[in-house]
Design an enzyme around this catalytic site. Structure first.
Site, mmCIF file in Angstrom:
data_model
loop_
_atom_site.group_PDB
_atom_site.id
_atom_site.type_symbol
_atom_site.label_atom_id
_atom_site.label_comp_id
_atom_site.label_asym_id
_atom_site.label_seq_id
_atom_site.Cartn_x
_atom_site.Cartn_y
_atom_site.Cartn_z
ATOM 1 N N ASP A 18 30.225 13.459 -42.287
ATOM 2 C CA ASP A 18 29.763 13.948 -40.999
ATOM 3 C C ASP A 18 29.311 12.773 -40.124
ATOM 4 O OD1 ASP A 18 27.890 13.815 -43.130
ATOM 5 O OD2 ASP A 18 26.463 15.090 -42.084
ATOM 6 N N GLU A 65 22.898 1.994 -46.033
ATOM 7 C CA GLU A 65 23.666 3.216 -46.274
ATOM 8 C C GLU A 65 25.165 2.982 -46.138
ATOM 9 O OE1 GLU A 65 23.809 7.746 -44.378
ATOM 10 O OE2 GLU A 65 23.282 6.039 -43.123
#
Length: 571
Positions: free
Chosen positions: A321, A524
């Site tokens: 996403d 991340e």
């Protein structure tokens, strides 16, 4: 326990489907989130913060006080009044998770990364290993005593979170966290993470996207069986296999019934059953409510908005996403069509699930279950070959269901033009699965395709070739995708494939190392165009911590080591 997709017809129009219930606390926190945005403005505003708060008193008391706050003519609340209200009635985000020392942590475990000979790399690896302590926690007692005051779900065992704004357990992140924990010899912590996810299956019928009530409307890429398999291989814990198997069968049913199940008839007239992502939600995602409402604001009617909200939630279920992979128009997020796509990687993970169930059922002597799932695995392999495989490209391609409005009770008919010929890292994920990586001729063809795809860059594998500002697009690289492709190449047993795998791993280890030395953190995601640069884009600021990045670095160092004379800084 919420209703899952099993209770609904197997085929539904993509603008309808099951909707999981919400709860009064979430409704209130969403109101607070919208009020805070009006007060604070959009700069650096993180809507997730507000749905992660918990109540100091009961909901009705907080709601009454909130309703009594002085408001200007345009409905805004002053910063001072809002801040005083939050201090008085709400606990801070993350306060319902308290520190827990991992029971099996050792500063330098016996047998830790024996093939890492370079002292600089070894020192860094031990620092990454140490990060497990900062990411470990347990649910506070107050969550167990008064669950109605919290959006955090009361998991029974200590948890390992990704880090930063992600203050809760996430499903697919947990697989690479576990891989890192296994490299760190932290077997009990890994088993605890697995137990928490099995608990979610027992409670909800599937593993939630994350351990928050607002995630009870969707799952994430299903890797639970891989966690069980890998822990069993390291520990030989037969009880773990026996206790986990019913949850794996239940999860398999979730992904292969109701709205997740799709039938496609191939060019020869054979029917194939595959799976898709399909969230049980058609409202703005609570953790991104203000963002989703803004995205939908250009749409004219409520029906279109509900359809978009389901597509946004379903794209979140994919783990990607957001990405052009799910969009009809790469420049317009409102053209998301996730529920109209049969994804290569999802079906790869379910095929892996079927093979893992066979393996684990054989371990505990359940020949009936093993026989059933070997048939299911063979059928899914045939389906993936028929629907996804593109011989010309040497890749597996997502398949688009073009008819969005008509219910296809008898399935869809395969058309070559419905394969998405754009290049994504996911096109190579089936290589992770034994039924594909054991075919030497196929591996050679896929390797050639990968080498010429344009995905491999100086600092790793790009997610796509399209730069849109979405975080699951170019130039971002993500730890899970590096690992799946590298491990698939290694598992093939081909020397040439292992050489390519090690080349990718070295690039990825280097960029993680250089970024860590520059910033003092693991990230991340990373920019694969520039060694040592973290990634950007998407709907929130770049995050650090970081569970799956740590896990993949440790897993790569465990697999390949790092020679004494190999310069970690060389590009």
């Amino acid at each position: 326990m919420i209703a899952t997709s099993q209770t609904h017809p197997a085929c539904l129009p993509t603008d309808s489907g099951p909707v999981a219930p919400t709860n009064p606390l979430l409704t209130f926190l969403e109101q607070l989130q919208e009020t805070a945005l009006k007060t604070l403005g959009p700069k650096n505003f993180d809507p997730k913060l507000y749905v992660d708060l918990s109540l100091k008193s009961n909901l009705s008391t907080a709601q009454d006080a909130f309703n009594r706050l002085p408001r200007a003519e345009n409905g805004t609340v002053s910063f001072t009044d809002l801040d005083f209200f939050m201090q008085s009635y709400l606990n801070g985000a993350g306060e319902d998770l308290v520190y827990a020392e991992p029971v099996d942590f050792s500063p330098e475990p016996e047998g830790f990364l024996p093939a890492v000979e370079n002292p600089e790399v070894r020192e860094w690896a031990l620092e990454v290993h140490l990060l497990w302590k900062s990411l470990c926690g347990r649910v506070a007692g107050g969550v167990l005593e008064s669950p109605e005051k919290h959006t955090l779900i009361a998991l029974p065992k200590p948890v390992m979170i990704p880090g930063s704004r992600f203050r809760e357990v996430y499903y697919w992140d947990s697989y690479w966290v576990i891989r890192g924990l296994l490299a760190s010899k932290m077997y009990e912590t890994a088993k605890g993470i697995l137990s928490n996810l099995v608990y979610l299956v027992d409670e909800f019928g599937f593993v939630l996207n994350g351990a928050r009530t607002y995630y009870s409307n969707r799952s994430q890429p299903p890797l639970l069986s891989s966690m069980v398999h890998d822990i069993y291989i390291r520990t030989g814990d037969i009880d773990l296999a026996k206790e986990s198997l019913p949850a794996l069968v239940k999860e398999h049913d979730f992904w292969n019934s109701g709205v997740h199940r799709v039938v496609v008839r191939d060019a020869q007239g054979h029917n194939h059953t595959l799976s898709r992502y399909y969230a049980m939600w058609n409202e703005p995602r609570p953790e991104s409510l203000t963002i989703d409402k803004e995205t939908a604001s250009k749409l004219m009617n409520d029906s279109e908005k509900r359809h978009l909200y389901r597509e946004l939630a379903s794209a979140a279920e994919t783990g990607w996403d957001f990405s052009t992979r799910w969009m009809r128009d790469a420049s317009d997020l409102t053209t998301l069509a996730t529920t109209s796509i049969i994804p290569v990687d999802l079906n790869s993970f379910i095929l892996k699930m079927e093979l893992d169930i066979v393996f684990l059922a054989n371990v505990i002597g359940d020949s009936t279950t093993a026989a059933h799932f070997i048939e299911a695995a063979q059928a899914r392999k045939r389906a993936m070959n028929a629907i996804f495989w593109n011989e010309e490209m040497g890749q597996w391609l997502d398949y688009w269901l073009r008819d969005r409005t008509t219910c296809k009770e008898d399935g869809y008919t395969w058309e070559a033009s419905n394969q998405n010929r754009n290049v994504f890292a996911s096109n190579f994920i089936p290589l992770w699965i034994e039924l594909f990586n054991s075919d030497g001729t196929l591996v050679e063809k896929v390797m050639q395709s990968f080498r010429s795809s344009g995905l491999l860059r100086v600092a790793g594998i790009a997610t796509s070739l399209t730069n849109t500002g979405q975080q699951w697009d170019f130039p971002n690289g993500w730890a899970p995708l590096q690992h799946l492709i590298v491990e698939g190449l290694v598992r093939s047993g081909s020397k040439e494939a292992r050489y390519l795998a090690e080349d990718i791993a070295v690039r990825w280890i280097r960029t993680n190392y250089v970024a860590y030395k520059k910033s003092g953190a693991m990230h991340e995601k990373y920019d694969v165009e520039k060694c040592g640069e973290f990634g950007g884009g998407g709907e929130y600021n770049p995050q650090t911590g970081f569970g799956w990045s740590n896990g993949v670095v440790l897993a790569f160092l465990e697999e390949f080591g790092w020679p004494q004379n190999l310069n970690i800084y060389r590009q």
